[in-house]
Motif scaffolding. Structure first.
Motif, mmCIF file in Angstrom:
data_model
loop_
_atom_site.group_PDB
_atom_site.id
_atom_site.type_symbol
_atom_site.label_atom_id
_atom_site.label_comp_id
_atom_site.label_asym_id
_atom_site.label_seq_id
_atom_site.Cartn_x
_atom_site.Cartn_y
_atom_site.Cartn_z
ATOM 1 N N GLY A 206 26.777 68.280 48.971
ATOM 2 C CA GLY A 206 27.567 67.733 49.349
ATOM 3 C C GLY A 206 26.945 66.864 49.852
ATOM 4 O O GLY A 206 24.980 66.782 49.890
ATOM 5 N N LYS A 207 27.308 65.889 50.181
ATOM 6 C CA LYS A 207 26.184 64.753 50.854
ATOM 7 C C LYS A 207 25.519 65.262 51.630
ATOM 8 O O LYS A 207 25.670 65.708 52.641
ATOM 9 N N PRO A 208 24.311 63.948 52.364
ATOM 10 C CA PRO A 208 23.949 65.004 53.028
ATOM 11 C C PRO A 208 24.534 65.386 54.807
ATOM 12 O O PRO A 208 24.053 65.897 55.386
ATOM 13 N N HIS A 209 25.533 64.345 55.237
ATOM 14 C CA HIS A 209 26.476 64.674 56.570
ATOM 15 C C HIS A 209 27.030 66.104 55.985
ATOM 16 O O HIS A 209 27.140 66.986 56.874
ATOM 17 N N GLU A 210 27.888 66.589 54.824
ATOM 18 C CA GLU A 210 28.559 66.944 54.720
ATOM 19 C C GLU A 210 27.033 68.895 54.614
ATOM 20 O O GLU A 210 27.504 69.849 55.087
ATOM 21 N N PHE A 211 26.412 68.646 53.783
ATOM 22 C CA PHE A 211 25.080 69.766 53.312
ATOM 23 C C PHE A 211 25.121 70.033 55.402
ATOM 24 O O PHE A 211 25.026 71.575 55.030
ATOM 25 N N ALA A 212 24.522 69.058 55.967
ATOM 26 C CA ALA A 212 23.989 68.801 57.540
ATOM 27 C C ALA A 212 25.676 70.131 58.120
ATOM 28 O O ALA A 212 25.234 70.931 58.700
ATOM 29 N N HIS A 213 26.607 69.971 58.456
ATOM 30 C CA HIS A 213 27.694 70.837 58.078
ATOM 31 C C HIS A 213 27.772 72.603 58.372
ATOM 32 O O HIS A 213 28.096 73.316 58.239
ATOM 33 N N LYS A 214 27.515 72.166 56.834
ATOM 34 C CA LYS A 214 27.714 74.159 55.933
ATOM 35 C C LYS A 214 26.353 74.558 56.654
ATOM 36 O O LYS A 214 26.446 75.619 56.830
ATOM 37 N N CYS A 215 25.585 74.249 56.647
ATOM 38 C CA CYS A 215 24.445 74.318 57.466
ATOM 39 C C CYS A 215 24.350 74.977 58.607
ATOM 40 O O CYS A 215 24.257 76.109 59.421
ATOM 41 N N GLU A 216 25.271 74.267 59.874
ATOM 42 C CA GLU A 216 25.683 75.117 60.872
ATOM 43 C C GLU A 216 26.523 75.834 61.162
ATOM 44 O O GLU A 216 26.972 76.839 61.516
ATOM 45 N N VAL A 217 27.442 75.507 59.830
ATOM 46 C CA VAL A 217 28.386 77.181 59.516
ATOM 47 C C VAL A 217 27.530 77.738 59.562
ATOM 48 O O VAL A 217 28.236 79.092 59.805
ATOM 49 N N LEU A 218 26.792 78.158 58.907
ATOM 50 C CA LEU A 218 26.046 79.099 58.137
ATOM 51 C C LEU A 218 24.869 79.888 59.236
ATOM 52 O O LEU A 218 24.946 80.913 59.669
ATOM 53 N N LYS A 219 24.550 78.859 59.433
ATOM 54 C CA LYS A 219 24.009 79.686 61.341
ATOM 55 C C LYS A 219 25.084 80.354 62.434
ATOM 56 O O LYS A 219 24.499 80.603 62.489
ATOM 57 N N GLU A 220 25.984 79.859 62.509
ATOM 58 C CA GLU A 220 27.172 81.073 63.006
ATOM 59 C C GLU A 220 27.228 82.018 62.330
ATOM 60 O O GLU A 220 27.489 82.620 63.284
ATOM 61 N N HIS A 221 27.808 82.094 61.358
ATOM 62 C CA HIS A 221 27.883 82.826 60.361
ATOM 63 C C HIS A 221 26.876 83.980 60.723
ATOM 64 O O HIS A 221 26.748 85.447 60.882
ATOM 65 N N CYS A 222 25.340 84.149 60.520
ATOM 66 C CA CYS A 222 23.896 84.561 60.950
ATOM 67 C C CYS A 222 24.054 85.327 62.466
ATOM 68 O O CYS A 222 23.826 86.274 62.344
ATOM 69 N N ARG A 223 24.934 84.393 63.259
ATOM 70 C CA ARG A 223 24.910 85.119 64.512
ATOM 71 C C ARG A 223 25.437 85.832 64.572
ATOM 72 O O ARG A 223 25.499 86.803 65.137
ATOM 73 N N ALA A 224 26.755 85.907 64.275
ATOM 74 C CA ALA A 224 27.709 87.208 64.169
ATOM 75 C C ALA A 224 27.053 87.926 63.469
ATOM 76 O O ALA A 224 28.137 89.148 63.788
ATOM 77 N N VAL A 225 26.385 87.857 62.247
ATOM 78 C CA VAL A 225 26.591 89.280 61.561
ATOM 79 C C VAL A 225 25.036 89.900 62.421
ATOM 80 O O VAL A 225 23.864 90.769 61.201
ATOM 81 N N GLY A 226 24.517 89.118 63.365
ATOM 82 C CA GLY A 226 23.123 89.599 63.141
ATOM 83 C C GLY A 226 21.841 89.468 62.447
ATOM 84 O O GLY A 226 20.671 89.616 62.328
ATOM 85 N N ARG A 227 21.480 87.788 61.878
ATOM 86 C CA ARG A 227 20.439 87.772 60.800
ATOM 87 C C ARG A 227 20.068 86.736 61.122
ATOM 88 O O ARG A 227 20.224 85.080 61.905
ATOM 89 N N ASP A 228 19.186 86.403 61.270
ATOM 90 C CA ASP A 228 17.917 85.064 61.170
ATOM 91 C C ASP A 228 18.363 84.508 60.143
ATOM 92 O O ASP A 228 18.375 84.382 58.807
ATOM 93 N N TYR A 229 18.266 82.986 60.616
ATOM 94 C CA TYR A 229 19.614 81.917 60.155
ATOM 95 C C TYR A 229 18.074 81.715 58.777
ATOM 96 O O TYR A 229 17.778 81.321 58.108
ATOM 97 N N ASP A 230 16.755 80.895 59.710
ATOM 98 C CA ASP A 230 15.427 81.593 58.466
ATOM 99 C C ASP A 230 15.314 82.171 57.477
ATOM 100 O O ASP A 230 14.346 81.389 56.954
ATOM 101 N N GLU A 231 15.455 83.361 57.822
ATOM 102 C CA GLU A 231 15.249 84.110 56.562
ATOM 103 C C GLU A 231 16.021 83.470 54.300
ATOM 104 O O GLU A 231 15.426 83.963 54.184
ATOM 105 N N ILE A 232 17.000 83.124 54.944
ATOM 106 C CA ILE A 232 17.773 82.222 53.975
ATOM 107 C C ILE A 232 16.891 80.978 53.651
ATOM 108 O O ILE A 232 17.229 80.198 54.216
#
Length: 317
Positions: A206-232
């Motif tokens: 994705g273009k920068p704004h698209e990539f940034a959005h995907k990262c935010e979505v991944l952060k939310e999934h990491c919170r939901a499953v108890g995973r440290d986002y920074d490990e990925i």
């Protein structure tokens, strides 16, 4: 920042100008060896069987046999697939293939896996093409089975799509606790949730704004499953085209194999002088990107491959 590069294997018609299949193969090996000499961290192949944008009766070297051969022509560089299609191979067989490759390469496997998308290819080769939701569930089960077989003496798994009963995988991979798992895809509801649970590396674009959005979505999934986002480790696989003269870049126009217009293609990929490409990578680094695995749009030439290694990579390590 880690850097990989794809080797030319024919999927994007980049070897069509070379007549003899053996010469095409020689070019793939040449680029893999050159990438190792230039200091790239990894080389990659696609897991596809015939060409894009349409099948063309043109050579495409198969993913795993290609990497097995390249493993014997290189000594340091890591070996990856961006990304393997979970539907194309039984998970038990895939555990054996990946483990064997890790052993014969001396522990250099980066295992890439995704849900699959190329419906024409599925139909052509007789694979069922399930709905996206099922393909992503198959992806999750595939990752879980392979991890079990990498670690357990006799693996058992009873899933919705796959079952194994006492499956053995010997030899085990050399890398411990296991080879890095790269999960490709940016589907926000399901794929990125699998990434949050199982991936050591993510890969979406994705273009920068698209990539940034995907990262935010991944952060939310990491919170939901108890995973440290920074490990990925977040990685990006754009096309790259570098020339030292801006006029040469503009004169060449779009090199998108999908026919994307020049301005859009340039905006969403690493296209420019070494200085411009460096600045763009820095912008993505600020968004959280820790690895770049690009496709060189001038293959079978190696000017971009060399300029990226000599003019850009040293500034980002």
């Amino acid at each position: 920042m880690i850097f990989g590069t794809f080797v030319p294997q024919g999927w994007k018609m980049e070897l069509a100008g070379i007549a003899d299949p053996q010469d095409k193969w020689a070019k793939a090996v040449e680029v893999a060896e050159l990438a190792e000499q230039l200091g790239y961290d990894s080389v990659w192949v696609y897991d596809h069987f015939h060409n894009v944008p349409v099948p063309a009766h043109e050579t495409v070297f198969e993913c795993w046999t290609t990497l097995a051969a390249i493993s014997q022509r290189t000594s340091r560089i890591r070996l990856g697939q961006m990304v393997g299609c979970a539907s194309y191979r039984n998970p038990g067989l895939l555990a054996k293939i990946t483990s064997n490759l890790d052993v014969i390469s001396g522990g250099r496997l980066d295992w890439g896996i995704g849900a699959g998308w190329y419906d024409h290819e599925y139909r052509a080769y007789g694979y069922e093409f399930p709905p996206a939701r099922d393909r992503i569930r198959m992806l999750r089960e595939t990752v879980e089975i392979v991890k079990l077989m990498w670690s357990e003496a006799d693996a058992h798994y009873d899933g919705e799509f796959f079952t194994i009963a006492g499956a053995q995988c010997d030899p085990k991979p050399l890398q411990q606790p296991h080879p890095p798992i790269w999960i490709g895809g940016g589907g926000e509801q399901l794929t990125l949730r699998v990434v949050a649970r199982h991936a050591d590396r993510s890969n979406f674009g994705g273009k920068p704004h698209e990539f940034a959005h995907k990262c935010e979505v991944l952060k939310e999934h990491c919170r939901a499953v108890g995973r440290d986002y920074d490990e990925i480790l977040k990685t990006w696989s754009p096309e790259v085209f570098i020339r030292e003269d801006e006029r040469e870049i503009e004169a060449g126009g779009t090199r998108s194999f999908w026919g994307e217009p020049y301005d859009s293609w340039r905006e969403g990929n690493l296209v420019g002088t070494p200085e411009q490409v460096y600045e763009k990578i820095k912008a993505y680094e600020a968004l959280g990107v820790g690895g770049i695995v690009p496709w060189c749009s001038d293959y079978p030439e190696t000017e971009t491959l060399t300029l990226l290694a000599e003019k850009v990579m040293p500034e980002l390590r």
